[in-house]
Design an enzyme around this catalytic site. Structure first.
Site, PDB file in Angstrom:
ATOM      1  N   CYS A  26      -2.817  -4.181  11.155  1.00  0.00           N
ATOM      2  CA  CYS A  26      -3.971  -5.067  11.003  1.00  0.00           C
ATOM      3  C   CYS A  26      -3.759  -6.285  11.903  1.00  0.00           C
ATOM      4  O   CYS A  26      -2.686  -6.475  12.486  1.00  0.00           O
ATOM      5  CB  CYS A  26      -4.120  -5.507   9.548  1.00  0.00           C
ATOM      6  SG  CYS A  26      -2.691  -6.458   8.951  1.00  0.00           S
ATOM      7  N   HIS A  55       6.639  -5.665   6.355  1.00  0.00           N
ATOM      8  CA  HIS A  55       7.444  -4.697   5.620  1.00  0.00           C
ATOM      9  C   HIS A  55       7.461  -3.347   6.320  1.00  0.00           C
ATOM     10  O   HIS A  55       6.763  -2.411   5.930  1.00  0.00           O
ATOM     11  CB  HIS A  55       6.921  -4.570   4.185  1.00  0.00           C
ATOM     12  CG  HIS A  55       7.289  -5.725   3.322  1.00  0.00           C
ATOM     13  ND1 HIS A  55       6.596  -6.079   2.194  1.00  0.00           N
ATOM     14  CD2 HIS A  55       8.296  -6.631   3.433  1.00  0.00           C
ATOM     15  CE1 HIS A  55       7.158  -7.145   1.640  1.00  0.00           C
ATOM     16  NE2 HIS A  55       8.180  -7.493   2.383  1.00  0.00           N
ATOM     17  N   HIS A  89       3.808 -12.882   5.122  1.00  0.00           N
ATOM     18  CA  HIS A  89       3.475 -12.911   3.694  1.00  0.00           C
ATOM     19  C   HIS A  89       3.270 -14.324   3.157  1.00  0.00           C
ATOM     20  O   HIS A  89       2.740 -14.500   2.056  1.00  0.00           O
ATOM     21  CB  HIS A  89       4.601 -12.243   2.892  1.00  0.00           C
ATOM     22  CG  HIS A  89       5.016 -10.931   3.450  1.00  0.00           C
ATOM     23  ND1 HIS A  89       6.107 -10.794   4.299  1.00  0.00           N
ATOM     24  CD2 HIS A  89       4.488  -9.692   3.321  1.00  0.00           C
ATOM     25  CE1 HIS A  89       6.227  -9.531   4.645  1.00  0.00           C
ATOM     26  NE2 HIS A  89       5.254  -8.842   4.074  1.00  0.00           N
ATOM     27  N   HIS A 139       6.504  -9.849  -5.404  1.00  0.00           N
ATOM     28  CA  HIS A 139       6.084  -9.636  -4.015  1.00  0.00           C
ATOM     29  C   HIS A 139       6.126 -10.986  -3.295  1.00  0.00           C
ATOM     30  O   HIS A 139       5.717 -12.007  -3.845  1.00  0.00           O
ATOM     31  CB  HIS A 139       4.673  -9.053  -3.963  1.00  0.00           C
ATOM     32  CG  HIS A 139       4.278  -8.596  -2.596  1.00  0.00           C
ATOM     33  ND1 HIS A 139       3.804  -9.463  -1.629  1.00  0.00           N
ATOM     34  CD2 HIS A 139       4.311  -7.372  -2.010  1.00  0.00           C
ATOM     35  CE1 HIS A 139       3.550  -8.778  -0.525  1.00  0.00           C
ATOM     36  NE2 HIS A 139       3.848  -7.512  -0.731  1.00  0.00           N
ATOM     37  N   GLU A 141       4.337 -12.343  -1.083  1.00  0.00           N
ATOM     38  CA  GLU A 141       3.056 -13.054  -0.979  1.00  0.00           C
ATOM     39  C   GLU A 141       2.742 -13.792  -2.282  1.00  0.00           C
ATOM     40  O   GLU A 141       2.260 -14.928  -2.266  1.00  0.00           O
ATOM     41  CB  GLU A 141       1.927 -12.075  -0.649  1.00  0.00           C
ATOM     42  CG  GLU A 141       0.593 -12.779  -0.443  1.00  0.00           C
ATOM     43  CD  GLU A 141      -0.577 -11.836  -0.268  1.00  0.00           C
ATOM     44  OE1 GLU A 141      -1.691 -12.194  -0.705  1.00  0.00           O
ATOM     45  OE2 GLU A 141      -0.384 -10.745   0.309  1.00  0.00           O
ATOM     46  N   THR A 180      -3.576 -10.345  -1.364  1.00  0.00           N
ATOM     47  CA  THR A 180      -4.485  -9.749  -0.368  1.00  0.00           C
ATOM     48  C   THR A 180      -4.330  -8.238  -0.226  1.00  0.00           C
ATOM     49  O   THR A 180      -5.173  -7.594   0.394  1.00  0.00           O
ATOM     50  CB  THR A 180      -4.272 -10.378   1.024  1.00  0.00           C
ATOM     51  OG1 THR A 180      -2.939 -10.072   1.466  1.00  0.00           O
ATOM     52  CG2 THR A 180      -4.491 -11.881   0.994  1.00  0.00           C
ATOM     53  N   CYS A 210      -7.805  -8.417   1.588  1.00  0.00           N
ATOM     54  CA  CYS A 210      -8.142  -8.560   3.004  1.00  0.00           C
ATOM     55  C   CYS A 210      -8.941  -7.355   3.506  1.00  0.00           C
ATOM     56  O   CYS A 210      -8.893  -6.259   2.938  1.00  0.00           O
ATOM     57  CB  CYS A 210      -6.879  -8.781   3.834  1.00  0.00           C
ATOM     58  SG  CYS A 210      -6.016  -7.295   4.338  1.00  0.00           S
ATOM     59  N   SER A 238       6.203  -1.962   0.960  1.00  0.00           N
ATOM     60  CA  SER A 238       4.908  -2.419   1.482  1.00  0.00           C
ATOM     61  C   SER A 238       3.844  -2.206   0.408  1.00  0.00           C
ATOM     62  O   SER A 238       3.513  -1.072   0.058  1.00  0.00           O
ATOM     63  CB  SER A 238       4.545  -1.630   2.745  1.00  0.00           C
ATOM     64  OG  SER A 238       3.171  -1.768   3.040  1.00  0.00           O
TER      65      SER A 238
END
Length: 329
Positions: A26, A55, A89, A139, A141, A180, A210, A238
Site C-alpha cells: 500500500c 511486518h 505503525h 499490536h 499501532e 487501521t 485504511c 501482519s
C-alpha cells in the site's frame, strides 16, 4: 492427498490461479520502505529503525543488507549521529520525546492514515470525551495510538462482547477510533453494538480502517467463493494479512493459508486443487507473489487471471526531511 510431483515427462495437471487485485504494498508501506532507503542514501549506513519498518521478514532482511539496524527500543541504540526512523505503525509520544532527549536525528515514517487516527484521538481528548479504541492488544499501532494520550484516557475494545460489557463514565460523552488494519466486517459489528448502546457516541468523519485494508478484503471476498484454496502471502505478525486469511474463510474458501514465501508451501495440503486464489498483505512485496506463482507453475499447467475489486492511485510523499527538494537546500 498428495500434490502432483511435476516430474519431467509427466503431464502437469491444470490449475486456474486467480490473482486478487489490489494486493501487496500500500502507499503507506511504500513510503516507509522508501524512507529507510532514502535515509541510507542521504546519510549512509547505519540507519537505525525502531521496530520492523513494516511486518515482513523479506523486506526487513533486504534493508538490513543495505545497512539498516532494527531495534525494539531506543535504549538499544548507542549515542550516534546516525538517523533513527520510526516505523509505519506509529509510536507513543514518549518515543520521540526520548529520542529528542538523546539528540537523535529522527525521521517519522508513520503511515499518514495512522497519524490521522492519532489526531482524531487527540481532538476527542481535548474535547473531554472518553475514548474507545477498537483494535488488537499488543499490536504496535495500538500501542502507538494509546500512547498519544495520558494513561487511562483510552479503553481498548477488541470484541463485540467487550463492546457490550463496557461501562462508560458518561454515556453522552464518548468517542471511538479504530486500528487501521482490522477486518471491516468485524469492526462494523463492534461499531453497531456501540452505536446501539450509546447513540451519542462520536465516530470518525471518515472510517479509520485504511483504504488498502478495505480494498484487499473486498478483492478476497470476490475471489474466495470461486476457488478451492487461497494463499495469502504475508507475515504471521501482519494484522492486515491475518485478516485477509479470515476474510477468505468467511467468504467460503474451504482452505485458506497465510505463508511468508514459496518455501512455506505444504504441497501435501494442496492436493489436486484445480483452482487457487492468491493475494498478499499490504506489507508483502510482489516478488514473493511471483515466487509462489513460479512454484505452482513448476508442478501445474497454470492459467493465471486477475480479479479486481478497484483501482488504487493513493500516494504519500516522503517525510519532509527526506524529500529531494528539502535535502538539497
Amino acid at each position: 492427498m498428495t500434490g502432483p510431483s511435476g516430474m519431467p515427462g509427466g503431464k502437469k495437471p491444470p490449475l486456474r490461479i486467480v490473482l486478487c487485485s489490489p494486493r501487496g504494498f500500500c502507499a503507506g508501506v511504500v513510503r516507509a520502505i522508501d524512507s529507510v532507503e532514502r535515509a541510507l542514501a542521504l546519510y549512509g549506513p547505519p540507519v537505525y529503525v525502531r521496530h520492523e519498518i513494516v511486518h515482513n521478514r523479506y523486506v526487513v532482511d533486504a534493508l538490513k543488507a543495505k545497512g539498516a539496524i532494527f531495534v525494539e527500543d531506543l535504549d538499544e541504540i548507542p549515542n550516534t549521529d546516525a538517523p533513527v526512523v520510526f516505523s509505519a505503525h506509529g509510536v507513543p509520544k514518549s518515543v520521540p520525546e526520548a529520542a529528542k532527549a538523546r539528540n537523535f536525528i529522527t525521521l517519522d515514517a508513520t503511515c499518514p492514515l495512522v497519524t490521522k487516527v492519532h489526531r482524531e484521538a487527540d481532538i476527542h481528548f481535548r474535547r473531554g470525551r472518553e475514548i474507545l479504541l477498537i483494535g488488537h492488544a499488543g499490536h504496535p499501532e495500538v500501542i502507538g495510538t494509546i500512547g498519544q494520550l495520558p494513561e487511562g484516557a483510552v479503553t481498548l475494545i477488541q470484541t463485540t462482547e467487550e463492546a457490550r460489557d463496557f461501562m462508560p463514565k458518561d454515556a453522552g460523552n464518548l468517542a471511538y477510533v479504530t486500528q487501521t488494519t482490522l477486518s471491516v466486517d468485524d469492526t462494523n459489528e463492534i461499531v453497531e453494538v456501540l452505536n446501539a448502546r450509546f447513540p451519542a457516541i462520536v465516530g470518525p468523519h471518515k472510517e479509520d480502517i485504511c483504504y488498502a485494508t478495505t480494498n484487499r478484503q473486498d478483492a478476497v471476498k470476490l475471489v474466495a467463493p470461486r476457488v478451492e484454496a487461497m494463499i495469502v502471502v504475508g507475515a504471521p505478525n501482519s494484522s492486515n494479512s491475518q485478516r485477509l486469511k479470515e476474510v477468505a474463510e468467511r467468504a467460503g474458501c474451504p482452505h485458506a493459508v497465510l505463508m511468508q514465501r514459496a518455501a512455506d508451501i505444504d504441497w501435501e495440503k494442496f492436493g489436486a486443487v484445480a483452482s487457487l486464489g492468491i493475494t498478499a498483505g499490504a506489507s508483502a512485496p510482489e516478488v514473493l507473489v511471483e515466487e509462489v506463482l513460479d512454484a505452482f507453475a513448476q508442478r501445474y499447467d497454470v492459467r493465471v487471471e486477475t480479479m479486481s475489486a478497484t483501482e488504487e492511485t493513493m500516494f504519500f510523499p516522503l517525510p519532509r526531511p527526506l524529500r529531494p527538494s528539502e535535502a538539497t537546500e
